[in-house]
Scaffold this active site. Structure first.
Site, PDB file in Angstrom:
ATOM      1  N   ASP A 454       0.858  -1.175   0.000  1.00  0.00           N
ATOM      2  CA  ASP A 454       0.000   0.000   0.000  1.00  0.00           C
ATOM      3  C   ASP A 454       0.895   1.227   0.000  1.00  0.00           C
ATOM      4  O   ASP A 454       2.045   1.146   0.387  1.00  0.00           O
ATOM      5  CB  ASP A 454      -0.775   0.054   1.329  1.00  0.00           C
ATOM      6  N   ASP A 775      -4.336  -2.601   4.986  1.00  0.00           N
ATOM      7  CA  ASP A 775      -4.831  -2.125   6.273  1.00  0.00           C
ATOM      8  C   ASP A 775      -6.342  -2.085   6.309  1.00  0.00           C
ATOM      9  O   ASP A 775      -6.938  -2.136   7.361  1.00  0.00           O
ATOM     10  CB  ASP A 775      -4.250  -0.738   6.592  1.00  0.00           C
ATOM     11  N   ASP A 779      -9.077  -5.186   2.134  1.00  0.00           N
ATOM     12  CA  ASP A 779      -7.839  -5.847   1.704  1.00  0.00           C
ATOM     13  C   ASP A 779      -7.819  -7.312   2.116  1.00  0.00           C
ATOM     14  O   ASP A 779      -6.918  -8.050   1.736  1.00  0.00           O
ATOM     15  CB  ASP A 779      -6.619  -5.153   2.342  1.00  0.00           C
TER      16      ASP A 779
END
EC number: 7.2.2.10
Length: 1154
Positions: A454, A775, A779
């Site tokens: 990310d 997070d 996801d």
């Protein structure tokens, strides 16, 4: 009350209730039955029995706004009446159970039986004992004392078996203990937000009591059952309880039931807690699961329950099927396909074990044949009935020698080494901010070839600040002066930001003087609120005037909308909606924009295009996230249809566009450089604008200008990977992923597609091993699909943590690099151990075998072998598996999934040292007595005293192993084997300790260890020969491996041996742990049988003259075909079998392997 079942729990609580009957307006039973209802039934029941949720709050003596007073006596009383919020864990296995399990080992059982027979025979004095007619091949009468000591060998074998069992059990026990420690650590970190005495506080999940007002928000895992009081757009995924995958929308009048263990997928709100711990819906399911096993146990003891610390905190359900948290974890461990390392090790262990079995069988047969031929044919002795026991004693002795060879051959230290190495790494990784949830993730990380990370929070600091703004037709490159902004615009701007953000998001004063203000809640919103403060305005008065309860409608942010809107009712009954979101999305919905005078002017598509070019793209190219803030007014009548989102979120008026900076973490560029040097590709997957993403990627060093790479947006990515029918095609993904470095504006599904595409790709010769960081709640699927999923410890939602394998406690990308280092270290530690272990195995087996064949007695006795086994297995695994990692580990490429465990260099070391050791041992065996002028120990009779000759051989053997242990510290052919040896105190301790024990055994071991004390000069010679190992190690290192084409690697996993994940999953779910172990035993057994069938194949291959490598390959391919014919369609197998069918093509291929 012991590990009492929940029926006890209830009866106790019932008793409490009768005494506290009038304290609260409802009993635990009533609340429990209420929580079992769903939807409209529940609403009706609440209306009939209580009136409304407010009334329930009153009965529970709590306030929907202020929460509980939070005084200690009140909380205590609630815990007593309604129970605590934890579920008692399953009891761990006791030490004795683990001992019993360790005793199940087949080789140990054979040894025990042999030892018992040997003991029995030594106490039985047959009548024909002194009969000259029974005199055996080896003459020489025994003295009386010796005959008495016959029992010692049997007893010593039993003793050493006990040692091995205790060591194994202790290791299992400490592993279990560490796992529990890890569990409780993960649980203690689980906190939840509740309102107490009007203050919003975070408390550990176990502290939640009935009557608490809990704040739930997107991404939470609900820790207890409760009733929805107020909130907006709350959607819950209840699949963990109901199995229905659709998200359930919660509202006070339709479905107010919030259940523990379910996930908040969208929105936010408040609930009053009505059931905790074993009374919550999850708790009830746990109870049903645990009850079966606990019924018997509860009769035993009832004292432990009060000890709350020992009990496990309320753990919400782990997965869709529900089930015991611990077992789920274990199931998850196995669900990810069996880790690469375990696969390779199992294969290797089976191969070695088979070889050992063959050797030991041949040893026994040769000994027995030699004895019978010598006694009955050569010396023509008749078989006298009174001599039978004497002969049986000989046969038992032969059998014991055979079993000893087997014991030494089987590397039972392998699983131990893996366990120790993993457990040690996990413990140390805690210090490096990696909380490992699944042991095998640690080792998989060492093989990682790709990391999909990310952007926000992992690569960047996740501290958002507005640095540019476009307001009133002016693009300000830094924060504008408040006086330059029109008052109307300013008021709209402050209101739009203050009201249209979660009220839990705040900016608090810094903790220390001179530090930055603290940001609490959603970081992007914090950035916007910070912007309001920078404009010398305050958002608090606006929020006080318009409290959360008065918000008319909220469209919360989700990954589809990419925007958030809040509707409020103005004093004149009309409505105003404030919106904020990704600038290109919100601007598309704007048809007006505020000019310098604060008046709306028309905003046409071409104005928009110009604004994108002049404002948004420049901001994005500086690596800023652009957010557009807008509003829209609606008339009071007719009231708009709020559910028709497309119409509502349209015709907006743009107030301003801001550029938010999220600076790159200072240590990230260096960490990414390390990854790239280590052969790991880092890709960035983000929801941000492509220009922002590209700018940040350049700052991090993920992409370097001038390289050949791809940066795609989610839409474009989907267009390229889907065919005309809209289906995803693997070939199309294969065209993209090798060059793809940045995927921007991506949805969670895109992330999952990318990860799956890279993992399933057959584009490279090695299967890619992918790590993913995440997070958000969405996801989850990508984290589960990846080989290693990293969740953020600080910013991560509970759902993401559940799906992950490792939690980064500091949310920092550089911690991932540490994980890679540890993972590679585990792999190397195990290779070091193998290199050491296999040398000992080869030497010990050959010595025992040839010694038995030539001198009818193994030079190394059973008890000595067991001692050697103990050093090689247990101690060496401890010494070599705890080497700390060094930075040099990051200088090589990943090993990949089908790299063999034993490389050519290691094979060279193993065989080289084996040659040295065997040469010396056989020299000592056959001419040692002449060298040292002592009596020969060969051809000694049955119970003769230990000879100095054989003691010297045993001692030399052990000392050579000790010095070779130092050699084994390096596996890539390095020269300096002492490098960093003092950084590993465990290693030094073990080597010195083993040496000390060896001295004791030789000097004082006497009959049990078949040792006679040695003189100083003999000791010196033994040590001198041992030291020769180190010199010889340097000689071996000089030989270039590339010349040794004939050496083969071992312990390779062929592609076909990886059982497809789905097949594994289906049966894993229903099997509990013990049964799975059994099942694994059976599989190994069948595999063994299959392999024996394939031996014939191998023999034929040799006849046809193909190379040995070909034979091995063919063997593995045949084996795996018999294992899973289902996979035949995979192209890789077809090509392999084609290659095998033409033996001529093999030797060059084999040469290429090196």
């Amino acid at each position: 009350m012991g590990d009492m079942t929940n029926s006890d729990f209830y009866s106790k609580n019932q008793r409490n209730e009768s005494s506290h009957g009038g304290e609260f307006g409802c009993t635990m039973e009533e609340l429990r039955s209420l929580m079992e209802l769903r939807g409209t039934e529940a609403v009706v029941k609440i209306k009939e029995t209580y009136g409304d949720t407010e009334a329930i709050c009153r009965r529970l003596k709590t306030s929907p706004v202020e929460g509980l007073p939070g005084t200690a006596p009140d909380l205590e009383k609630r815990k007593q009446i309604f129970g605590q919020n934890f579920i008692p864990p399953k009891k761990p296995k006791t030490f004795l159970q683990l001992v019993w399990e360790a005793l199940q080992d087949v080789t140990l059982i054979i040894l025990e039986i042999a030892a018992i027979i040997s003991l029995g025979l030594s106490f039985y004095h047959p009548p024909g004992e002194n009969n000259e007619g029974c005199a055996t091949a080896q003459g020489g009468a025994e003295d009386e004392g010796e005959a008495e000591a016959g029992w010692i060998e049997g007893a010593a074998i039993l003793l050493s078996v006990i040692c091995v069992v205790l060591v194994t059990a202790f290791n299992d026990w400490s592993k279990e203990k560490q796992f529990r420690g890890l569990q409780s650590r993960i649980e203690q970190e689980q906190k939840f937000t509740v309102v107490r005495a009007g203050q919003v506080v975070q408390i550990p999940v176990a502290e939640i009591v009935v009557g608490d007002i809990a704040q739930v928000k997107y991404g939470d895992l609900l820790p207890a059952d409760g009733l929805f009081i107020q909130g907006n757009d709350l959607k819950i995924d209840e699949s963990s309880l109901t199995g229905e995958s659709d998200q359930v929308r919660k509202s006070v009048d339709k479905d107010p039931m919030l259940l523990s263990g379910t996930h908040v997928m969208e929105g936010s709100g408040r609930m009053v807690v009505t059931a905790v711990g074993v009374n919550s819906q999850t708790g009830i399911i746990f109870t049903l699961l645990g009850a079966g096993g606990e019924e018997e146990e509860k009769k035993d003891k009832k004292a432990k329950q009060q000890d709350g610390a020992a009990a496990m905190e309320m753990q919400p359900l782990k997965s869709a099927e529900g089930g015991d948290a611990d077992d789920k974890k274990k199931a998850n461990m196995h669900k990810k396909e069996k880790s690469v390392l375990q696969g390779k090790l199992t294969k290797l262990a089976v191969q070695i074990g088979k070889a050992g079995l063959v050797m030991s069988a041949i040893t026994v047969i040769i000994l027995v044949l030699y004895f019978t031929v010598d006694t009955f044919v050569v010396n023509k002795k008749p078989w006298l009935p009174e001599c039978t026991p004497v002969y049986v004693q000989y046969f038992v002795k032969f059998f014991i020698i055979g079993v000893t060879v087997l014991v030494v051959a089987v590397p039972e230290g392998l699983p131990l080494a893996v366990t120790i190495s993993l457990a040690y790494s996990v413990k140390k990784m805690m210090k490096d901010n990696n909380l490992v949830r699944h042991l095998d993730a640690c080792e998989t990380m060492g093989n990682a070839t790709a990391i999909c990370s990310d952007k926000t929070g992992t690569l960047t600091t996740n501290r958002m600040t507005v640095v540019q703004a476009y307001v009133g037709d002016v693009h300000y490159k830094e924060i504008p002066d408040p006086s330059s902004i029109n008052a109307k615009t300013m008021e709209l701007l402050v209101n739009a930001i203050a009201i249209n953000s979660a009220y839990t998001t705040k900016i608090l004063p810094p903790e220390k003087e001179g530090a930055l203000p603290r940001q609490v809640g959603n970081k992007t919103e914090c950035g916007l609120l910070g912007f309001v403060l920078d404009l010398k305005q305050d958002y608090e008065p606006v929020r006080t005037q318009m409290p959360e309860e008065k918000l008319y409608k909220v469209y919360t942010f989700n990954s589809v909308r990419k925007s958030m809107s809040t509707v409020i009712k103005l004093p004149d009954e009309s409505f105003r909606m404030y919106s904020k979101g990704a600038s290109e999305i919100v601007l598309k919905k704007c048809c007006k924009i505020l000019n310098g005078a604060g008046e709306p002017r028309v905003f046409r598509p071409r104005d928009r295009d110009e604004m994108v070019k002049k404002v948004i793209e420049p901001m994005a190219c500086d690596g800023l996230r652009t957010i557009c803030v807008a509003y829209r007014d609606f008339p009071s009548s007719p009231e708009p249809d709020w559910d028709n989102e497309n119409d509502i979120l349209n015709d907006l008026t743009c107030i301003c566009v801001v550029g938010i900076e999220d600076p790159v973490r200072p240590e990230v560029p260096e960490a990414i450089r390390k990854c790239q040097r280590a052969g790991i590709t880092v890709r960035m997957v983000t929801g941000d604008n492509i220009n922002t993403a590209r700018a940040i990627a350049i700052k991090c060093g993920i992409i370097h200008p001038g390289e050949d790479f791809l940066c795609l947006e989610g839409k474009e990515f989907n267009r390229r990977i889907r065919n005309e029918k809209g289906e995803i095609e693997q070939e199309r993904i294969d065209k993209i992923w090798p060059k793809l470095r940045v995927l921007a504006r991506s949805s969670p599904t895109d992330k999952h597609t990318l990860v799956k595409g890279i993992i399933d790709s057959t584009h490279t010769e090695q299967r890619q091993v992918v790590a993913v960081t995440g997070d958000g709640t969405n996801d989850g699927p990508a984290l589960k699909k990846a080989d290693v999923g990293f969740a953020m410890g600080i910013a991560g939602t509970d759902v993401a943590k559940e799906a992950s394998d490792i939690i980064l406690t500091d949310d920092n990308f550089s911690s991932i690099v540490k994980a890679v280092m540890w993972g590679r270290n585990v792999y190397d530690s195990i290779s070091k151990f193998l290199q050491f272990q296999l040398t000992v195995n080869v030497v010990a087996v050959i010595v025992a075998f040839t010694g038995a064949c030539i001198t009818q007695d193994s030079p190394l006795k059973a008890v000595q072998m067991l001692w050697v086994n103990l050093i090689m297995d247990t101690f060496a695994s401890l010494a070599l598996a705890t080497e700390p990692p060094t930075e040099t580990l990051l200088l090589r490429k990943p090993y990949g999934r089908n790299k063999p465990l034993i490389s050519r260099t290691m094979m060279k070391n193993i065989l080289g040292h084996a040659v040295y050791q065997l040469t010396l041992i056989f020299t000592l065996l056959f001419v040692g007595e002449k060298m040292f002028q002592i009596d020969s120990g060969r051809n000694a009779p049955l119970h003769s005293p230990p000879s100095e000759h054989y003691t010297i051989i045993f001692n030399t053997f052990v000392l050579m192993q000790l010095f070779n242990e130092v050699n084994a510290r390096k596996i890539h052919g390095e020269r300096n084997v002492f490098d960093g040896i003092f950084r590993n105190p465990i290693f030094c301790t073990i080597v010195l300790g083993t040496f000390a024990i060896q001295i004791v055994i030789v000097q004082f071991g006497g009959k049990p260890f078949s040792c006679s004390p040695l003189q100083l000069d003999q000791w010196m010679w033994c040590i001198f020969i041992g030291l020769g190992e180190l010199v010889w190690g340097q000689v071996i290192a000089t030989i270039p491996t590339s010349r040794l084409k004939f050496l083969k690697e071992a312990g390779r996993l062929t592609q076909k041996e990886e059982i497809p994940e789905e097949e594994l999953n289906e049966d894993v779910e229903e099997i509990d742990h013990a049964e799975r172990e059994l099942r694994r035993g059976q599989i190994l057994w069948f595999r063994g049988l299959n392999r024996i069938q394939t031996q014939i194949e191998v023999v034929n291959t040799f006849k046809s003259g193909a190379s040995f490598q070909g034979a091995l390959r063919r063997q593995s391919s045949v084996t795996s075909q018999s294992q899973d014919v289902a996979n035949l369609s995979s192209p890789s197998r077809v090509s392999l079998s084609n290659a095998l069918s033409s033996p001529t093509s093999l030797p060059p291929a084999a040469a290429g392997q090196g």
